[in-house]
Design an enzyme around this catalytic site. Structure first.
Site, PDB file in Angstrom:
ATOM      1  N   ARG A  18       0.818  -1.218   0.000  1.00 40.80           N
ATOM      2  CA  ARG A  18       0.000   0.000   0.000  1.00 40.80           C
ATOM      3  C   ARG A  18       0.852   1.267   0.000  1.00 40.80           C
ATOM      4  O   ARG A  18       0.392   2.317  -0.403  1.00 40.80           O
ATOM      5  CB  ARG A  18      -0.905   0.033   1.235  1.00 40.80           C
ATOM      6  CG  ARG A  18      -1.881  -1.120   1.295  1.00 40.80           C
ATOM      7  CD  ARG A  18      -2.544  -1.162   2.647  1.00 40.80           C
ATOM      8  NE  ARG A  18      -1.527  -1.471   3.662  1.00 40.80           N
ATOM      9  CZ  ARG A  18      -1.725  -1.452   4.971  1.00 40.80           C
ATOM     10  NH1 ARG A  18      -2.911  -1.111   5.446  1.00 40.80           N
ATOM     11  NH2 ARG A  18      -0.768  -1.754   5.806  1.00 40.80           N
TER      12      ARG A  18
ATOM     13  N   GLN B 233       4.529  26.419  18.210  1.00 38.50           N
ATOM     14  CA  GLN B 233       4.246  26.823  16.837  1.00 38.50           C
ATOM     15  C   GLN B 233       4.679  25.732  15.880  1.00 38.50           C
ATOM     16  O   GLN B 233       5.742  25.155  16.029  1.00 38.50           O
ATOM     17  CB  GLN B 233       5.026  28.106  16.537  1.00 38.50           C
ATOM     18  CG  GLN B 233       4.883  28.643  15.145  1.00 38.50           C
ATOM     19  CD  GLN B 233       5.736  29.893  14.960  1.00 38.50           C
ATOM     20  OE1 GLN B 233       5.814  30.745  15.816  1.00 38.50           O
ATOM     21  NE2 GLN B 233       6.391  29.974  13.822  1.00 38.50           N
ATOM     22  N   ASP B 234       3.839  25.432  14.900  1.00 39.84           N
ATOM     23  CA  ASP B 234       4.203  24.550  13.793  1.00 39.84           C
ATOM     24  C   ASP B 234       4.208  25.389  12.525  1.00 39.84           C
ATOM     25  O   ASP B 234       3.288  26.184  12.303  1.00 39.84           O
ATOM     26  CB  ASP B 234       3.199  23.410  13.623  1.00 39.84           C
ATOM     27  CG  ASP B 234       3.359  22.304  14.650  1.00 39.84           C
ATOM     28  OD1 ASP B 234       4.195  22.436  15.562  1.00 39.84           O
ATOM     29  OD2 ASP B 234       2.646  21.295  14.537  1.00 39.84           O
TER      30      ASP B 234
ATOM     31  N   ARG C 283      17.597  28.294   1.983  1.00 38.76           N
ATOM     32  CA  ARG C 283      16.989  29.118   3.026  1.00 38.76           C
ATOM     33  C   ARG C 283      17.949  29.091   4.204  1.00 38.76           C
ATOM     34  O   ARG C 283      18.244  28.040   4.738  1.00 38.76           O
ATOM     35  CB  ARG C 283      15.633  28.560   3.453  1.00 38.76           C
ATOM     36  CG  ARG C 283      14.555  28.656   2.383  1.00 38.76           C
ATOM     37  CD  ARG C 283      13.251  28.084   2.931  1.00 38.76           C
ATOM     38  NE  ARG C 283      12.201  28.086   1.944  1.00 38.76           N
ATOM     39  CZ  ARG C 283      11.219  28.991   1.891  1.00 38.76           C
ATOM     40  NH1 ARG C 283      11.171  29.961   2.781  1.00 38.76           N
ATOM     41  NH2 ARG C 283      10.301  28.911   0.956  1.00 38.76           N
TER      42      ARG C 283
ATOM     43  N   HIS D   3      19.730  31.043   9.444  1.00 43.81           N
ATOM     44  CA  HIS D   3      18.932  31.855  10.347  1.00 43.81           C
ATOM     45  C   HIS D   3      19.099  31.403  11.791  1.00 43.81           C
ATOM     46  O   HIS D   3      19.314  30.218  12.059  1.00 43.81           O
ATOM     47  CB  HIS D   3      17.448  31.757   9.993  1.00 43.81           C
ATOM     48  CG  HIS D   3      17.154  32.118   8.573  1.00 43.81           C
ATOM     49  ND1 HIS D   3      16.146  31.519   7.857  1.00 43.81           N
ATOM     50  CD2 HIS D   3      17.734  33.005   7.734  1.00 43.81           C
ATOM     51  CE1 HIS D   3      16.112  32.040   6.635  1.00 43.81           C
ATOM     52  NE2 HIS D   3      17.068  32.934   6.538  1.00 43.81           N
TER      53      HIS D   3
ATOM     54  N   LYS E 103      14.088  23.906  17.672  1.00 41.57           N
ATOM     55  CA  LYS E 103      13.243  23.453  16.563  1.00 41.57           C
ATOM     56  C   LYS E 103      13.331  21.941  16.438  1.00 41.57           C
ATOM     57  O   LYS E 103      14.382  21.348  16.679  1.00 41.57           O
ATOM     58  CB  LYS E 103      13.732  24.024  15.229  1.00 41.57           C
ATOM     59  CG  LYS E 103      13.708  25.507  15.096  1.00 41.57           C
ATOM     60  CD  LYS E 103      14.288  25.900  13.742  1.00 41.57           C
ATOM     61  CE  LYS E 103      14.434  27.381  13.598  1.00 41.57           C
ATOM     62  NZ  LYS E 103      15.098  27.749  12.354  1.00 41.57           N
TER      63      LYS E 103
ATOM     64  N   HIS F 182      20.415  27.843  11.438  1.00 43.82           N
ATOM     65  CA  HIS F 182      19.781  26.757  10.701  1.00 43.82           C
ATOM     66  C   HIS F 182      19.473  27.188   9.281  1.00 43.82           C
ATOM     67  O   HIS F 182      19.082  28.328   9.038  1.00 43.82           O
ATOM     68  CB  HIS F 182      18.477  26.361  11.415  1.00 43.82           C
ATOM     69  CG  HIS F 182      17.696  25.334  10.695  1.00 43.82           C
ATOM     70  ND1 HIS F 182      16.452  25.594  10.157  1.00 43.82           N
ATOM     71  CD2 HIS F 182      17.967  24.046  10.398  1.00 43.82           C
ATOM     72  CE1 HIS F 182      16.000  24.495   9.573  1.00 43.82           C
ATOM     73  NE2 HIS F 182      16.897  23.551   9.705  1.00 43.82           N
TER      74      HIS F 182
ATOM     75  N   TYR G 276       8.396  22.411  10.648  1.00 41.82           N
ATOM     76  CA  TYR G 276       9.121  22.864  11.835  1.00 41.82           C
ATOM     77  C   TYR G 276       8.173  22.892  13.019  1.00 41.82           C
ATOM     78  O   TYR G 276       7.077  23.418  12.911  1.00 41.82           O
ATOM     79  CB  TYR G 276       9.609  24.308  11.663  1.00 41.82           C
ATOM     80  CG  TYR G 276      10.352  24.633  10.414  1.00 41.82           C
ATOM     81  CD1 TYR G 276      11.737  24.759  10.426  1.00 41.82           C
ATOM     82  CD2 TYR G 276       9.674  24.865   9.211  1.00 41.82           C
ATOM     83  CE1 TYR G 276      12.425  25.094   9.272  1.00 41.82           C
ATOM     84  CE2 TYR G 276      10.367  25.200   8.055  1.00 41.82           C
ATOM     85  CZ  TYR G 276      11.734  25.312   8.095  1.00 41.82           C
ATOM     86  OH  TYR G 276      12.415  25.648   6.958  1.00 41.82           O
TER      87      TYR G 276
ATOM     88  N   ASP H 148      15.822  38.075  15.470  1.00 41.95           N
ATOM     89  CA  ASP H 148      16.291  37.388  14.265  1.00 41.95           C
ATOM     90  C   ASP H 148      17.716  37.791  13.903  1.00 41.95           C
ATOM     91  O   ASP H 148      18.061  38.978  13.937  1.00 41.95           O
ATOM     92  CB  ASP H 148      15.392  37.707  13.063  1.00 41.95           C
ATOM     93  CG  ASP H 148      14.039  37.035  13.139  1.00 41.95           C
ATOM     94  OD1 ASP H 148      13.849  36.160  14.006  1.00 41.95           O
ATOM     95  OD2 ASP H 148      13.170  37.395  12.322  1.00 41.95           O
TER      96      ASP H 148
ATOM     97  N   ASP I 115      18.373  36.871   2.783  1.00 38.19           N
ATOM     98  CA  ASP I 115      19.541  35.995   2.910  1.00 38.19           C
ATOM     99  C   ASP I 115      20.729  36.500   2.092  1.00 38.19           C
ATOM    100  O   ASP I 115      21.873  36.346   2.503  1.00 38.19           O
ATOM    101  CB  ASP I 115      19.172  34.561   2.524  1.00 38.19           C
ATOM    102  CG  ASP I 115      18.243  33.918   3.548  1.00 38.19           C
ATOM    103  OD1 ASP I 115      18.102  34.460   4.661  1.00 38.19           O
ATOM    104  OD2 ASP I 115      17.653  32.873   3.227  1.00 38.19           O
TER     105      ASP I 115
END
Length: 183
Positions: free
Chosen positions: A23, A47-48, A59, A62, A71, A118, A131, A142, A167
């Protein structure tokens, strides 16, 4: 699910055991008891988030200063090279990077403690990265280091196709370490 340590203190790989048959597959992507045994508080995640990127996109890199954030990162679709850098002053692995392929075949998750930078590069036509984050976002905390900073010497495995303006304008590792040592 088993937990594997890495050479960077606190950075953990959570490795599930997918069950495959005609399957498709079934796998556990998170286990409360396993997380707790590894020192991760599942209730801490507030937070997700999810990102979707195209092949070659980078990306990162950060992070957050101040209280920071931890995370739990996994890939729901596709594959990325996930990269973290220890930005914790006083850590024996300060300034060192670790790279892990996260994909929708092995379902490995990466627990990234507070104090790390990251980022990731998408290795497949598209990739969805999920995340779980243990702190509300505070944009004043940040920080970013340029993904091609020579002091970090991150070996991105593919041609970099797209990077955000933020970035591209990110500072250097030397600037960040100066900021960290001043605080």
């Amino acid at each position: 699910m088993r937990v594997e340590t890495t050479r960077l203190a606190g950075l953990l790989r959570l490795v599930p055991t997918p069950h495959r048959d005609e399957r498709g597959f079934f796998t556990r992507t998170f286990d409360d008891a396993t997380a707790r045994e590894a020192g991760i508080d599942p209730a801490a995640f507030v937070q997700d988030s999810q990102s979707r990127s195209h092949q070659g996109v980078v990306r990162g890199m950060h992070g957050r200063v101040g209280s920071g954030e931890a995370k739990l990162v996994r890939v729901a679709h596709g594959a990325v090279l996930d990269v973290v850098v220890d930005a914790r002053p006083g850590s024996p692995t300060f300034g060192q990077a670790e790279s892990v392929v996260l994909d929708d075949d092995t379902f490995v998750s990466l627990y990234i403690p507070r104090g790390f930078l990251h980022g990731h590069q998408t290795l497949t036509p598209t990739a969805d990265v999920c995340y779980r984050i243990d702190a509300e976002h505070d944009p004043t905390e940040d920080v970013a280091v340029h993904h091609l900073d020579p002091d970090l010497a991150i070996a991105w495995p593919a041609e970099i196709t797209t990077v955000s303006e933020r970035d591209r304008a990110a500072g250097s590792w030397a600037q960040l370490t100066g900021r960290l040592s001043a605080s």
